[in-house]
Design a protein around this motif. Sequence first.
Motif, PDB file in Angstrom:
ATOM      1  N   UNK A 119     -60.660  -9.104 -43.972  1.00  0.00           N
ATOM      2  CA  UNK A 119     -62.027  -9.135 -44.492  1.00  0.00           C
ATOM      3  C   UNK A 119     -62.978  -9.749 -43.464  1.00  0.00           C
ATOM      4  N   UNK A 120     -62.525 -10.821 -42.824  1.00  0.00           N
ATOM      5  CA  UNK A 120     -63.374 -11.501 -41.844  1.00  0.00           C
ATOM      6  C   UNK A 120     -63.666 -10.602 -40.653  1.00  0.00           C
ATOM      7  N   UNK A 123     -64.233 -18.972 -43.969  1.00  0.00           N
ATOM      8  CA  UNK A 123     -63.341 -18.967 -45.112  1.00  0.00           C
ATOM      9  C   UNK A 123     -62.471 -20.215 -45.032  1.00  0.00           C
ATOM     10  N   UNK A 161     -63.484  -7.289 -40.569  1.00  0.00           N
ATOM     11  CA  UNK A 161     -64.264  -6.132 -41.027  1.00  0.00           C
ATOM     12  C   UNK A 161     -65.759  -6.478 -41.067  1.00  0.00           C
ATOM     13  N   UNK A 162     -66.058  -7.653 -41.612  1.00  0.00           N
ATOM     14  CA  UNK A 162     -67.449  -8.111 -41.710  1.00  0.00           C
ATOM     15  C   UNK A 162     -68.122  -8.165 -40.354  1.00  0.00           C
ATOM     16  N   UNK A 167     -63.094  -4.518 -50.094  1.00  0.00           N
ATOM     17  CA  UNK A 167     -64.385  -4.790 -49.462  1.00  0.00           C
ATOM     18  C   UNK A 167     -65.009  -6.114 -49.846  1.00  0.00           C
ATOM     19  N   UNK A 168     -64.282  -6.908 -50.653  1.00  0.00           N
ATOM     20  CA  UNK A 168     -64.820  -8.223 -51.002  1.00  0.00           C
ATOM     21  C   UNK A 168     -64.817  -9.123 -49.762  1.00  0.00           C
ATOM     22  N   UNK A 169     -65.698 -10.116 -49.779  1.00  0.00           N
ATOM     23  CA  UNK A 169     -65.792 -11.014 -48.639  1.00  0.00           C
ATOM     24  C   UNK A 169     -65.060 -12.318 -48.875  1.00  0.00           C
ATOM     25  N   UNK A 228     -59.901  -7.998 -51.675  1.00  0.00           N
ATOM     26  CA  UNK A 228     -60.393  -8.208 -50.313  1.00  0.00           C
ATOM     27  C   UNK A 228     -60.371  -6.910 -49.528  1.00  0.00           C
ATOM     28  N   UNK A 237     -55.049 -10.671 -45.664  1.00  0.00           N
ATOM     29  CA  UNK A 237     -56.143  -9.940 -46.309  1.00  0.00           C
ATOM     30  C   UNK A 237     -57.483 -10.603 -45.983  1.00  0.00           C
ATOM     31  N   UNK A 238     -57.497 -11.928 -46.027  1.00  0.00           N
ATOM     32  CA  UNK A 238     -58.740 -12.638 -45.713  1.00  0.00           C
ATOM     33  C   UNK A 238     -59.106 -12.428 -44.234  1.00  0.00           C
TER      34      UNK A 238
END
Lengths: 227, 227
Positions: free
Chosen positions: A114-115, A97, A117-118, B94-96, B91, A110-111
């Motif tokens: 997300x990172x 990102x 979680x992935x 569940x957005x990446x 995010x 938030x990012x």
Amino acid sequence: MTRVLVVDDEPQITRALVINLKARKYDVDAASDGATALQLAAARHPDVVVLDLGLPDMDGVEVIKGLRGWTRVPILVLSARHSSDEKVEALDAGADDYVTKPFGMDELLARLRAAVRRAEPTGGGEDDVIVETAGFTVDLAAKKVHRDGRDVRLTPTEWHLLDVLVRNTGRLVGQKQLLQEVWGPSYGTETNYLRVYMAQLRRKLEVDPSHPKHFITEPGMGYRFER
Amino acid sequence: MTRVLVVDDEPQITRALVINLKARKYDVDAASDGATALQLAAARHPDVVVLDLGLPDMDGVEVIKGLRGWTRVPILVLSARHSSDEKVEALDAGADDYVTKPFGMDELLARLRAAVRRAEPTGGGEDDVIVETAGFTVDLAAKKVHRDGRDVRLTPTEWHLLDVLVRNTGRLVGQKQLLQEVWGPSYGTETNYLRVYMAQLRRKLEVDPSHPKHFITEPGMGYRFER
DNA sequence: GACGTCCTTGACGCAACCCTGATGCCCCGC
DNA sequence: GCGGGGCATCAGGGTTGCGTCAAGGACGTC
């Protein structure tokens, strides 16, 4: 606990990040230059890296490449440069990102979520974290080894080694790959480490350590775990 | 080929994306509302989704949740709204990734590549290339040879040689090329090495080593591996 | 400050591997 | 028929790599 590596040469930004992350129960390491960053990444194995591209000692993209040489840890790039080329270069080098300064802390967090979680193990939950052999049982998730009705104690390094081998059950794992995954990217020739720790694993897990059935040596190449 | 699902209700944006993606050899599906998007995702199993949050029939975040209910496909959100809250909400749903309009096509494509790359099979995957012959089986990735229900042990040099030959199955590999690939660029005339090691491979793998069926000598030229 | 655990490092014996030379075979040209 | 080049096979010796043991040092705990 999720471990974050923050890399930035501006103290106030690092400070702000560290405070916010710690407040949210992250485990935080910080580095102010690329060399320290790579070193810390190898030593501490963070779950995510926040990386400022403007470092004093080396180009941020080089740091990305240095990390990608041996790990898939999520990398969140932070940069003052808005140009499209910079973004493309960093992303294609392996970043996950790209956030431009000034950034909102909420968005960054938030990012980050997300990172992380992935990167979590597949939510399907279908993969067996438990590996059984004739002599013992390994639970990778719980970090437990069971043998003869008893728990076997392993040191961190032993675990790390076992982890890499078990995840590649049946496959040959090269000595260089083992060294880099367990000891860090700057290792690759210290095969004596492998000899010592393979001996310890065998002593703790094999029925007959001098005639291993599961931890198999492939001379000149590496080791292989067989169930 | 990588399959992309583009979801946007503005025709000109969809058009621009589809053209750019197709030009880069992506396989593209397009939807202009949320319901169609969810349906197409289920039917076509895209490798990545590009999703505009401003849809006519439902909230974009609902689409994200709908997808996340059953798949971990990377979702790249596209939105005209710059507010931090919107980003965080998307995010965390569940957005990446989250890109604000107007966006640069180069950057979007780079973020798309990053999202796809991340989703690629993890290093511990089980994608092995296996070559089978009448008498034995070679697994190049795991460095394993199976014969008559038993594993055959090969030395590093034997492996290296076998590796080069198998990768050129059916093709003649010149003596010089073999020597240089296995022993290094400074070799090229030591054909006796080849004789010795070909003999060992045949002895370990051929049913009748003195009448080889798979490791074939081309006198004066080189060797050939046939399945 | 003492203790214990863990990681690193060196030394040694031993086995495996790689190279080398010798011998004999087969195919081809003379 | 004879000789030569390329190939297959075998066995020996030097070298490398592996297993094992033990000691030193860093680190954290009590």
